[in-house]
Write a protein that holds these residues in place. Structure first.
Motif, PDB file in Angstrom:
ATOM      1  N   TYR A 217      30.222  22.010  24.868  1.00 28.29           N
ATOM      2  CA  TYR A 217      29.739  21.479  26.434  1.00 28.29           C
ATOM      3  C   TYR A 217      29.487  22.910  27.467  1.00 28.29           C
ATOM      4  N   ASP A 218      28.147  23.024  27.825  1.00 30.81           N
ATOM      5  CA  ASP A 218      28.035  24.297  28.492  1.00 30.81           C
ATOM      6  C   ASP A 218      27.912  23.692  30.114  1.00 30.81           C
ATOM      7  N   LEU A 219      29.242  24.012  30.459  1.00 29.57           N
ATOM      8  CA  LEU A 219      29.684  24.013  31.957  1.00 29.57           C
ATOM      9  C   LEU A 219      28.807  24.708  33.217  1.00 29.57           C
ATOM     10  N   ALA A 220      28.664  25.975  32.496  1.00 26.66           N
ATOM     11  CA  ALA A 220      28.118  26.873  33.441  1.00 26.66           C
ATOM     12  C   ALA A 220      26.607  26.702  33.974  1.00 26.66           C
ATOM     13  N   SER A 221      25.804  25.852  33.288  1.00 26.05           N
ATOM     14  CA  SER A 221      24.620  25.720  33.690  1.00 26.05           C
ATOM     15  C   SER A 221      24.539  24.267  34.350  1.00 26.05           C
ATOM     16  N   ARG A 222      25.574  23.685  34.452  1.00 29.17           N
ATOM     17  CA  ARG A 222      25.475  22.276  35.389  1.00 29.17           C
ATOM     18  C   ARG A 222      25.682  22.519  36.969  1.00 29.17           C
TER      19      ARG A 222
ATOM     20  N   THR B  29      28.610  25.790  40.046  1.00 35.84           N
ATOM     21  CA  THR B  29      28.491  24.911  38.760  1.00 35.84           C
ATOM     22  C   THR B  29      29.656  24.291  38.303  1.00 35.84           C
ATOM     23  N   LEU B  30      29.749  23.316  37.588  1.00 33.28           N
ATOM     24  CA  LEU B  30      30.863  22.615  37.007  1.00 33.28           C
ATOM     25  C   LEU B  30      31.902  23.636  36.494  1.00 33.28           C
ATOM     26  N   HIS B  31      31.433  24.900  35.830  1.00 35.23           N
ATOM     27  CA  HIS B  31      32.095  25.936  35.281  1.00 35.23           C
ATOM     28  C   HIS B  31      33.020  26.637  36.723  1.00 35.23           C
ATOM     29  N   ASP B  32      32.451  26.637  37.663  1.00 36.56           N
ATOM     30  CA  ASP B  32      33.114  27.295  38.926  1.00 36.56           C
ATOM     31  C   ASP B  32      34.166  26.472  39.239  1.00 36.56           C
TER      32      ASP B  32
ATOM     33  N   ALA C  52      40.383  15.213  47.799  1.00 40.60           N
ATOM     34  CA  ALA C  52      38.932  15.056  47.140  1.00 40.60           C
ATOM     35  C   ALA C  52      38.480  16.027  46.335  1.00 40.60           C
ATOM     36  N   ILE C  53      39.063  17.221  46.365  1.00 44.42           N
ATOM     37  CA  ILE C  53      38.695  18.327  45.132  1.00 44.42           C
ATOM     38  C   ILE C  53      39.223  17.907  43.954  1.00 44.42           C
ATOM     39  N   GLU C  54      40.485  17.240  43.891  1.00 41.56           N
ATOM     40  CA  GLU C  54      41.141  16.620  42.990  1.00 41.56           C
ATOM     41  C   GLU C  54      40.562  15.455  42.169  1.00 41.56           C
ATOM     42  N   LYS C  55      39.745  14.671  42.988  1.00 45.36           N
ATOM     43  CA  LYS C  55      39.016  13.525  42.335  1.00 45.36           C
ATOM     44  C   LYS C  55      37.828  14.314  41.776  1.00 45.36           C
ATOM     45  N   LEU C  56      37.091  14.945  42.289  1.00 39.95           N
ATOM     46  CA  LEU C  56      35.873  15.871  41.680  1.00 39.95           C
ATOM     47  C   LEU C  56      36.386  16.499  40.443  1.00 39.95           C
ATOM     48  N   MET C  57      37.756  17.025  40.340  1.00 43.87           N
ATOM     49  CA  MET C  57      38.009  17.710  39.291  1.00 43.87           C
ATOM     50  C   MET C  57      38.581  16.651  38.196  1.00 43.87           C
ATOM     51  N   ALA C  58      38.803  15.587  38.450  1.00 42.04           N
ATOM     52  CA  ALA C  58      39.059  14.616  37.543  1.00 42.04           C
ATOM     53  C   ALA C  58      37.690  13.964  36.680  1.00 42.04           C
ATOM     54  N   THR C  59      36.835  14.008  37.867  1.00 41.67           N
ATOM     55  CA  THR C  59      35.412  13.659  36.970  1.00 41.67           C
ATOM     56  C   THR C  59      34.832  14.469  36.121  1.00 41.67           C
ATOM     57  N   VAL C  60      35.082  15.837  36.371  1.00 42.16           N
ATOM     58  CA  VAL C  60      34.676  16.815  35.319  1.00 42.16           C
ATOM     59  C   VAL C  60      35.593  16.972  34.036  1.00 42.16           C
TER      60      VAL C  60
ATOM     61  N   GLN D 157      33.964  16.299  26.389  1.00 37.52           N
ATOM     62  CA  GLN D 157      34.620  15.437  25.278  1.00 37.52           C
ATOM     63  C   GLN D 157      34.890  16.254  24.163  1.00 37.52           C
ATOM     64  N   GLU D 158      34.473  17.501  24.214  1.00 38.98           N
ATOM     65  CA  GLU D 158      34.569  18.396  23.017  1.00 38.98           C
ATOM     66  C   GLU D 158      35.155  19.760  23.385  1.00 38.98           C
ATOM     67  N   PRO D 159      35.735  20.582  22.709  1.00 39.36           N
ATOM     68  CA  PRO D 159      36.427  21.803  23.274  1.00 39.36           C
ATOM     69  C   PRO D 159      35.178  22.897  23.748  1.00 39.36           C
ATOM     70  N   MET D 160      35.450  23.619  25.031  1.00 45.55           N
ATOM     71  CA  MET D 160      34.710  24.634  25.488  1.00 45.55           C
ATOM     72  C   MET D 160      34.857  25.750  24.679  1.00 45.55           C
TER      73      MET D 160
END
Ligand code: ADP
Ligand code: MG
Length: 698
Positions: free
Chosen positions: A2-7, A31-34, A166-174, A179-182
């Motif tokens: 899962y490539d978070l850096a590009s999301r 990005t999601l990675h950030d 609020a950040i905590e909630k965003l984090m939970a979403t990410v 679903q698989e190891p980064m």
């Protein structure tokens, strides 16, 4: 994988363009990675639910479970607030908000069960909780009630309801989306040998730790990785440089050195000076380029060490240069060296920005044809117009004023890079040195010349000025001189200058029979020099100054250092200033003048200064009090700044540990070819690309 850096962050549920732009601007999260690498700064245990009757205002964060009975608004203008009357059956308590009233009224309902979390305070004589976190009790899973992460946010973000929660909630979403190891960022070998948690687990546990044990493991893994790459980066650059360049070989100690040593050396070298000269000699004869950091407290005699190294260069047919951060200092070095060398056949020149015209041309000519042996100067020395016949050694005094880029410019001054000796009187805590100057070998002068009495440091409140003046009188009567230093910082420059002028007049009035001179950074160099000269020659007994006198100034007869508004100076600055006295045989004094009201931190700073003269102890204390980001010298280098999770004040042991691992890897795999390390070199490349400061290290 899962490539978070590009999301892009704006596509995350709950974000959208406006919040995305805020996250980017305020926290650099694009990005999601950030986002995932935006770590909590603390955790609060939410496993316990308190009863209202147990609460008192001295408690830190507490959690309650109950319902809101009714809402009420009160106050006008900025005092306008929303009050929710809350009960858990054991008692009543008010929840208070000063912002977002409309939003809150819409959002929270009476008689619904909530979990309320916050810090109890006393307001209008009653205990309440201001701006609590509130969640519907049914939404909070038991697993969410363990350690709760807290994230730093800014005022701007809070106004847009982007608070920690609020950040905590965003984090939970990410986290839910993973679903698989980064892709792993450390090699399997390292992970196994050092029992590290896999990356994905570590990241998830950093945000939502299942328990304290797992949190610790996650933190350890991320700190390990962070410090490891800082070290791998530095050591790899150093190793590449070593393979690319040869160092000039200074094979002999010849006439200049020996003549000076036997006939001109005015005193016995201290053991520490001898050791350091030996270390430098060994480096300069090794065939590798010397890159050495010389740490020695103020007054430990670094200038003499520098001179003797430069004489070795001369004996081997090379020129040297020595750079100082200010004109005053360059001048002083020039005079000092000429004083040491007397009639010896060593050609020393001074080059600063204010030396112009014919004089300048003749110096440049002398450098080019090799007549000049030693050049002392300011930044002017590294200008492109300055060319050497054979520059073999560059000495940088008071390094923290020279940026890394400036250091790098020295290399273009000769075919092979000159040997480099960086001298600093600001003791740097070991961890910081390893990070900032990790590519340099370190020498320490840990011994002062004999006969020095430690400076006595005294804390004095400003309303006892009369006693202070008596004391100064007494010192001057016995032939001494005194410095009086005022703070000058850019943000309050006007007020500060006025303050200094007022102080100057006050002193002149109080000491009509003496000469008082004055220097500050806003004066023209010539004027500054003239004033300074009065004090150096002893014509003036008192020097009123800003911190321009902080580094290098050497007037052994001065025995009093008064620091006005001492609360406004950092520890290392206070220590530097104190180092201006205690240079002669007389007992010296440093008086820290402050107002009566002091913050806790300031009080600690003053206490440390009064208690110890040990620069290293002070530097360590400074690091602990302020953190590495604020320490002088770290700004230009950036590296210490960028640490997201490791902490140079507390992770010294780990730093040493990973440095050795990185060292082993660079030695075993200097070209970066071993397959087992492929992950490491790839990750290092990524980091260098994304981090400007990392690639700037030369
Ligand atoms: P710093 O390390 O702060 O640059 P300096 O080089 O200015 O210190 O030295 C401080 C003073 O101590 C100078 O006056 C210098 O001449 C003197 N000094 C240096 N080495 C010795 C020594 N071995 N014995 C006695 N005095 C020394
Ligand atoms: Mg010095």
């Amino acid at each position: 994988m899962y490539d978070l850096a590009s999301r892009d962050i704006k596509y995350l549920t709950g974000v959208g363009p406006q919040r995305a732009s805020l996250l980017g601007k305020e926290l650099g999260i694009y990005t999601l990675h950030d986002l995932l690498y935006y770590f909590p700064y603390k955790y609060v245990d939410r496993s316990r639910i308190y009863a209202i009757h147990e609460i008192d205002a001295s408690m830190p964060y507490i959690q309650l479970k109950g319902e809101i009975v009714s809402f009420e608004t009160a106050g006008e203008g900025r005092g306008r607030r929303l009050i929710a009357h809350f009960t858990d059956g054991s008692g009543f308590m008010d929840l208070v908000w000063f912002q977002g009233i409309k939003y809150l009224l819409n959002r929270y309902k009476v008689h619904k069960e909530y979990l309320v979390f916050g810090k109890p305070t006393v307001f209008n004589g009653r205990i309440n909780i201001a701006h609590p976190d509130i969640d519907a009790a049914e939404e909070m899973q038991p697993s969410n009630l363990g350690l709760q992460p807290y994230y730093n946010t800014t005022e701007k973000m809070k106004r847009s309801m982007l608070n920690s929660h609020a950040i905590e909630k965003l984090m939970a979403t990410v986290v839910k989306q993973i679903q698989e190891p980064m892709p792993e960022t450390l090699s399997t070998k390292i992970l196994q040998e050092h029992h590290l948690m896999p990356l994905t687990d570590a990241l998830i546990n950093l945000h939502f730790p299942k328990n304290v044990e797992l949190l610790k493991q996650a933190q350890y893994r991320m700190k390990f990785e962070e410090l490891f790459y800082v070290q791998l980066n530095i050591l790899r650059y150093a190793s590449d440089r070593m393979r690319k360049y040869r160092g000039y070989i200074f094979s002999k100690v010849g006439e200049a050195f020996n003549t000076f040593y036997s006939h001109y050396l005015p005193f016995e070298l201290t053991g520490a000076q001898k050791r350091v000269i030996k270390e430098a000699r060994k480096d300069m004869g090794s065939g590798k380029q010397m890159n050495r950091l010389l740490q020695g407290d103020v007054g430990s005699g670094k200038t003499l060490v520098a001179l003797m190294c430069m004489l070795i260069a001369k004996d081997n047919g090379f020129q040297s240069c020595m750079m100082a951060p200010t004109e005053i200092l360059a001048h002083q070095h020039f005079e000092t060296l000429k004083g040491f060398l007397k009639d010896m056949d060593v050609h020393v020149e001074l080059l600063t920005g204010s030396i112009k015209g014919k004089r300048r041309e003749s110096i440049l000519q002398g450098l080019l044809n090799g007549e000049v042996d030693i050049l002392i100067g300011t930044h002017a020395v590294i200008e492109d117009t300055v060319e050497f016949h054979a520059l073999g050694l560059a000495i940088i005094d008071e390094q923290h004023r020279f940026g890394v880029a400036q250091r790098a410019r020295l290399w273009s001054k000769s075919i092979n890079p000159p040997h480099v000796l960086v001298m600093t009187a600001t003791p740097i805590p070991r961890t910081l040195a390893m990070t900032l100057y990790g590519d340099l070998d370190v020498s320490v002068i840990d011994e002062l010349p004999p006969g020095r009495k430690p400076v006595a440091t005294i804390h004095q409140y400003e309303n006892r000025r009369a006693q202070l003046h008596d004391f100064i009188h007494e010192q001057i009567r016995s032939g001494r001189q005194a410095y009086i230093v005022f703070p000058l910082i850019q943000e309050s420059e006007k007020i500060d200058l006025q303050n200094l002028e007022d102080g100057y007049l006050r002193i002149k009035e109080a000491f009509p029979e003496y000469n008082v001179c004055k220097v500050h950074g806003k004066m023209k160099p010539a004027e500054k020099d003239a004033q300074m000269q009065q004090f150096v020659s002893g014509e003036a007994q008192i020097l009123v100054a800003t911190t321009v006198i902080e580094v290098g100034v050497n007037v052994p007869n001065a025995s009093v250092m008064i620091i006005e508004n001492a609360e406004r100076f950092g520890l290392s600055q206070l220590h530097q200033l104190r180092g201006r006295v205690g240079r002669g045989a007389d007992q010296s004094y440093c008086v820290l003048v402050t107002s009566y009201k002091l913050s806790e931190e300031t009080r600690k700073r003053i206490e440390i200064m009064v208690r110890t003269n040990d620069g290293f102890e002070i530097a360590e204390a400074d690091l602990k009090l302020r953190g590495p980001g604020d320490l002088e010298g770290t700004q230009q280098s950036g590296v210490a700044f960028d640490l997201k999770i490791a902490d140079l004040a507390h992770d010294g042991q780990l730093l040493q540990y990973v440095r050795e691992i990185a060292q082993g890897i660079v030695e075993a795999d200097p070209q970066g070819l071993l397959p087992e390390n492929a992950v490491l070199w790839k990750q290092l490349k990524t980091l260098r690309k994304s981090n400007v400061n990392w690639s700037a290290i030369s």
